[in-house]
Every structure is written in C-alpha cells, then in structure tokens.
Design a protein around this motif. Sequence first.
Motif, PDB file in Angstrom:
ATOM      1  N   SER A 203       0.274  -1.403  -2.867  1.00 13.55           N
ATOM      2  CA  SER A 203      -0.841  -1.402  -2.023  1.00 13.55           C
ATOM      3  C   SER A 203      -1.524  -0.120  -2.122  1.00 13.55           C
ATOM      4  O   SER A 203      -1.032   0.494  -3.016  1.00 13.55           O
ATOM      5  CB  SER A 203      -0.194  -1.701  -0.542  1.00 13.55           C
ATOM      6  OG  SER A 203       0.173  -0.283  -0.052  1.00 13.55           O
ATOM      7  N   ALA A 204      -2.733  -0.198  -1.810  1.00 15.16           N
ATOM      8  CA  ALA A 204      -3.602   1.081  -2.113  1.00 15.16           C
ATOM      9  C   ALA A 204      -2.938   2.126  -1.442  1.00 15.16           C
ATOM     10  O   ALA A 204      -2.986   3.531  -1.787  1.00 15.16           O
ATOM     11  CB  ALA A 204      -5.001   0.677  -1.602  1.00 15.16           C
ATOM     12  N   THR A 205      -2.312   1.932   0.055  1.00 13.20           N
ATOM     13  CA  THR A 205      -1.703   2.880   0.766  1.00 13.20           C
ATOM     14  C   THR A 205      -0.457   3.430  -0.259  1.00 13.20           C
ATOM     15  O   THR A 205      -0.285   4.751  -0.176  1.00 13.20           O
ATOM     16  CB  THR A 205      -1.498   2.598   1.951  1.00 13.20           C
ATOM     17  OG1 THR A 205      -2.506   2.142   2.910  1.00 13.20           O
ATOM     18  CG2 THR A 205      -0.339   3.635   3.016  1.00 13.20           C
ATOM     19  N   SER A 206       0.244   2.584  -0.466  1.00 15.23           N
ATOM     20  CA  SER A 206       1.597   3.249  -1.262  1.00 15.23           C
ATOM     21  C   SER A 206       1.133   3.834  -2.504  1.00 15.23           C
ATOM     22  O   SER A 206       1.701   5.224  -2.882  1.00 15.23           O
ATOM     23  CB  SER A 206       2.473   2.130  -1.645  1.00 15.23           C
ATOM     24  OG  SER A 206       1.701   1.038  -2.506  1.00 15.23           O
TER      25      SER A 206
ATOM     26  N   LYS B  23      -2.029 -14.211  -3.454  1.00 18.04           N
ATOM     27  CA  LYS B  23      -1.886 -15.042  -2.316  1.00 18.04           C
ATOM     28  C   LYS B  23      -2.834 -14.998  -1.181  1.00 18.04           C
ATOM     29  O   LYS B  23      -2.597 -15.639  -0.219  1.00 18.04           O
ATOM     30  CB  LYS B  23      -0.391 -14.953  -1.901  1.00 18.04           C
ATOM     31  CG  LYS B  23       0.559 -15.391  -2.959  1.00 18.04           C
ATOM     32  CD  LYS B  23       2.228 -15.378  -2.155  1.00 18.04           C
ATOM     33  CE  LYS B  23       3.157 -16.121  -3.358  1.00 18.04           C
ATOM     34  NZ  LYS B  23       4.428 -15.985  -2.941  1.00 18.04           N
ATOM     35  N   ALA B  24      -3.727 -13.873  -1.197  1.00 18.74           N
ATOM     36  CA  ALA B  24      -4.677 -13.844  -0.294  1.00 18.74           C
ATOM     37  C   ALA B  24      -5.877 -13.035  -0.801  1.00 18.74           C
ATOM     38  O   ALA B  24      -5.919 -12.035  -1.555  1.00 18.74           O
ATOM     39  CB  ALA B  24      -4.134 -12.759   0.622  1.00 18.74           C
ATOM     40  N   SER B  25      -6.847 -13.734  -0.706  1.00 18.98           N
ATOM     41  CA  SER B  25      -8.183 -13.392  -1.143  1.00 18.98           C
ATOM     42  C   SER B  25      -9.298 -13.878  -0.097  1.00 18.98           C
ATOM     43  O   SER B  25      -9.291 -14.599   0.593  1.00 18.98           O
ATOM     44  CB  SER B  25      -8.554 -13.707  -2.636  1.00 18.98           C
ATOM     45  OG  SER B  25      -8.606 -15.213  -2.528  1.00 18.98           O
TER      46      SER B  25
ATOM     47  N   ARG C 137       2.359  -1.562   3.199  1.00 25.33           N
ATOM     48  CA  ARG C 137       2.410  -2.427   1.803  1.00 25.33           C
ATOM     49  C   ARG C 137       3.060  -3.739   1.890  1.00 25.33           C
ATOM     50  O   ARG C 137       2.396  -4.695   1.324  1.00 25.33           O
ATOM     51  CB  ARG C 137       3.481  -1.504   0.814  1.00 25.33           C
ATOM     52  CG  ARG C 137       3.489  -2.365  -0.671  1.00 25.33           C
ATOM     53  CD  ARG C 137       4.562  -1.318  -1.357  1.00 25.33           C
ATOM     54  NE  ARG C 137       6.009  -1.991  -0.851  1.00 25.33           N
ATOM     55  CZ  ARG C 137       6.540  -3.087  -0.829  1.00 25.33           C
ATOM     56  NH1 ARG C 137       6.093  -3.971  -2.022  1.00 25.33           N
ATOM     57  NH2 ARG C 137       7.673  -3.175  -0.487  1.00 25.33           N
ATOM     58  N   GLN C 138       4.148  -4.036   2.719  1.00 25.62           N
ATOM     59  CA  GLN C 138       4.672  -5.400   2.827  1.00 25.62           C
ATOM     60  C   GLN C 138       3.893  -6.143   3.676  1.00 25.62           C
ATOM     61  O   GLN C 138       3.671  -7.363   3.248  1.00 25.62           O
ATOM     62  CB  GLN C 138       5.886  -5.098   3.833  1.00 25.62           C
ATOM     63  CG  GLN C 138       7.156  -4.643   2.970  1.00 25.62           C
ATOM     64  CD  GLN C 138       8.360  -4.768   3.488  1.00 25.62           C
ATOM     65  OE1 GLN C 138       8.731  -5.978   3.852  1.00 25.62           O
ATOM     66  NE2 GLN C 138       9.214  -3.791   3.940  1.00 25.62           N
ATOM     67  N   TRP C 139       2.900  -5.650   4.613  1.00 23.63           N
ATOM     68  CA  TRP C 139       1.914  -6.523   5.366  1.00 23.63           C
ATOM     69  C   TRP C 139       0.855  -7.133   4.218  1.00 23.63           C
ATOM     70  O   TRP C 139       0.573  -8.001   4.156  1.00 23.63           O
ATOM     71  CB  TRP C 139       1.121  -5.938   6.310  1.00 23.63           C
ATOM     72  CG  TRP C 139       0.124  -6.585   6.728  1.00 23.63           C
ATOM     73  CD1 TRP C 139      -1.117  -6.374   6.649  1.00 23.63           C
ATOM     74  CD2 TRP C 139       0.353  -7.883   7.714  1.00 23.63           C
ATOM     75  NE1 TRP C 139      -1.883  -7.433   7.240  1.00 23.63           N
ATOM     76  CE2 TRP C 139      -1.317  -8.222   7.854  1.00 23.63           C
ATOM     77  CE3 TRP C 139       1.246  -8.678   8.208  1.00 23.63           C
ATOM     78  CZ2 TRP C 139      -1.270  -9.482   8.488  1.00 23.63           C
ATOM     79  CZ3 TRP C 139       1.015  -9.715   9.062  1.00 23.63           C
ATOM     80  CH2 TRP C 139      -0.451 -10.177   9.138  1.00 23.63           C
ATOM     81  N   ASP C 140       0.204  -5.917   3.588  1.00 23.27           N
ATOM     82  CA  ASP C 140      -0.977  -6.399   2.699  1.00 23.27           C
ATOM     83  C   ASP C 140      -0.319  -7.250   1.470  1.00 23.27           C
ATOM     84  O   ASP C 140      -1.394  -8.081   1.086  1.00 23.27           O
ATOM     85  CB  ASP C 140      -1.252  -5.242   2.200  1.00 23.27           C
ATOM     86  CG  ASP C 140      -2.784  -5.285   1.681  1.00 23.27           C
ATOM     87  OD1 ASP C 140      -3.791  -5.292   2.728  1.00 23.27           O
ATOM     88  OD2 ASP C 140      -3.119  -5.113   0.329  1.00 23.27           O
TER      89      ASP C 140
END
Length: 399
Positions: A110-113, A282-284, A139-142
Amino acid sequence: MYRLYTHNDLDGIGCGIVARLAFGDKVKVFYNSVQSLDRQIERFFEEEKETEQLIISDLSINEENTKRVEEYVQKGGNAVLIDHHKTALHFNEYDWAKVEVEYEDGRLTSATSLLYEYLCEQQLLEPKPAIDQFVDLVRQWDTWEWDENETVDAKRLNDLFFMISMDEFEERMVTRLKENNVFSFDEFEGKLLAMEETKIERFIRRKRREMVQTFVGKHCTGIVYAESYHSELGNELGKESPHLDYITILNAGGRKISFRTIHDDIDVSEVAKKFDGGGHAKASGCQLTNEAFQLFVTKPFALAPLRMDASRNYLNHKESQNGSLYASPDDIQYFIYPTKENRWVVDSKDKVVDSFNSFEKAERFIKRKYAAWLLPDDQFVEYLAKRVIKQKQKESQKH
C-alpha cells in the motif's frame, strides 16, 4: 518544509499520518482526489517556495507534471513519488520514483506501507510497534487482504475514517501512535463502530435487492447504485453472486464508477482503464464518461433486479443428489441434476439444455445466461410432484 500530496482515502490519509509522525509541523499535507492532484502539483511549481522535499503518494501525475518533477530534480530539487498501483509502474524509470505492487513474500503493498518504510530507511522516522500495526491495518484494508485474513480491525479502521472528519481522524491517529506502543480503538470508537456495522448490514441488504445483471463486453457484471460503502458492498455482493465477474457500483452524484471483484482471474483495473480510470486488480474506478454511461446506465436501465437464491431451504439445496431447481425472470424453470456418469445436466421443460462436469459450472451457466435463482422449497416440491405425475402417465400409456 516538506510537502506531501496524497489521496483522500484511508491509504492516502495513512500516508499523511506517518508523514506527520516523521516531520511534525514541518510538513504540509494536501489530500486530493484523482482528478485534483495534477492541478495541485501545477500550483506547487507556480509558487515561490522553499521546500526540503516534495512527496507524492498513492496517486499518479500526468505527463506534463512528470516532466516538471524531472526538471525540478535535475536542478537539485528533492522529490519522491511512492505508489503501489500497477498502472503507475512506468514511473520506476525515474530515479525519484518508487512503485512497488507486491512484496517478495507475496503480500500486496500500500502507499502507506511503502512511505513508512521509506521514511524509516531514510532515518526520518523511528519504527514503533503501534505504527507497524496501524500501517499494516491500512495495507490490509486497501489491498482487501483483511477479508482473507479476517483482520476485522482493518475494516473497522476504515469505518471510523468515514464516520468522523478527516481532521479529527488524523489528529486521533497521530496522537495515539505517538503515545501508545500498541494500536487499539478506544471505548467511544468501539461504540460508534458497533452502530456503524449494523447500519452497513442494513444498507447491503437493501442494495442487494436493487442489483441488476448484464454483460459488458465478455464480462458478466452486477450493477448497483450507491454513494457509500463501496468496498463492503462489492465484497458482499461478489460473494453472494460468484457467477458475476465483477460488481459495478455507480455513484450518480459524484459521476463515478467503482469496480470490485472477488476473483483472482479478473482484473478490474483493466476494465477501469477502458474509461480512463485505474486502480488495483480487485478494486478500481473511473469517471462516469459518456461511453461508460451508455454501457452501465442506459442499456441496463430497464432490467429487473437480480433475484437472490432462496436462503432458508431444507429440500432445494445446491449440489443436491435429488436435483436443484432454479427459475429465470421469464418464469422458465431450470433443473440441475447429477447423472451416473458424474455429469450435471441442466434440464428445462423436460429437455436437456446442456451438461457439465461440475455443479458449479452448471449453476454458473444458468445464472450468467438466464439470471436464474434458486427457488424456495414449496416450488421445488410442486415441481417434483409434477415430474412424478408425468412419469407415471408415460408409464401407464405404455401399458
């Protein structure tokens, strides 16, 4: 002074939070939508400023701004772009960019990680267990990894993000991560989240009854209108209707489309790319362009909502050796039953429609082609009774 330009979702604000932990009052954070980022970057280069470092995270910039950043760095400026979307991999050709979709161990980034790791590597932020935990929840949510791992706190963190203002969320998280060694929700947040979970469940139940099904290109998609809870909605509807390749969620007010899938072999970022959007496999999402409007709004508008399978059956079960009964919107019934040759036959009006080597494939066929749903027990019993009577009538005619 540091300047961070990032997204306005949970992963984006996660970047803002770790930046504030690293730089304190020495960082200005600008939260942006996908559409507003490039204008913000243009303003950055138009202003007279003294900036120690320009940081762009969780979003991509256009070609003109890419050239501006490159020239800025060539002249001695300090800039870094950190992203985790597959559509941003081309930025890795620049020394000032780091785009990584997946870690070596197979976990999605993720961008945060990625920003957190960058700040720690540059010795701008000291690692800490509470921050580690917070970053991994984001990260796990995103990446939707939380669902597979059943990391409910990741979902709860996103719920909290939408329940309170962005400023309050940011302040709460920064203070908590500074003061505590372990990340957790406080009592007040726990009560809020319990109420929110009930609200989301009701929302999904209502939207489930509104979803329509259609083909867009080669993909079968379920379409529903919703302005919130896109990830939760896409995940639950996808699980309940696995014959659908992906779920399309229309935000008419925001003129946006979100795409969600539960399937590993479907990449919805490729779907979004056709309409100048992007995101994860999976998400866009994308804007509701004229072409997208015709495909996802105009053409399916007259369709009846997709009926869900009967859920309280004792007799009419899926993969039953006694057969499973379905119906389509035009009141045609489809009976799936096994044969001695380990085939699953689809029968309609006493004629074989097709046969498959598994029940899942047979059901997928009738759901995708006929939008069929599993009927309740009483209709199943009535159907079997009629078949028995027909069979006995045939036998009596032979004699």
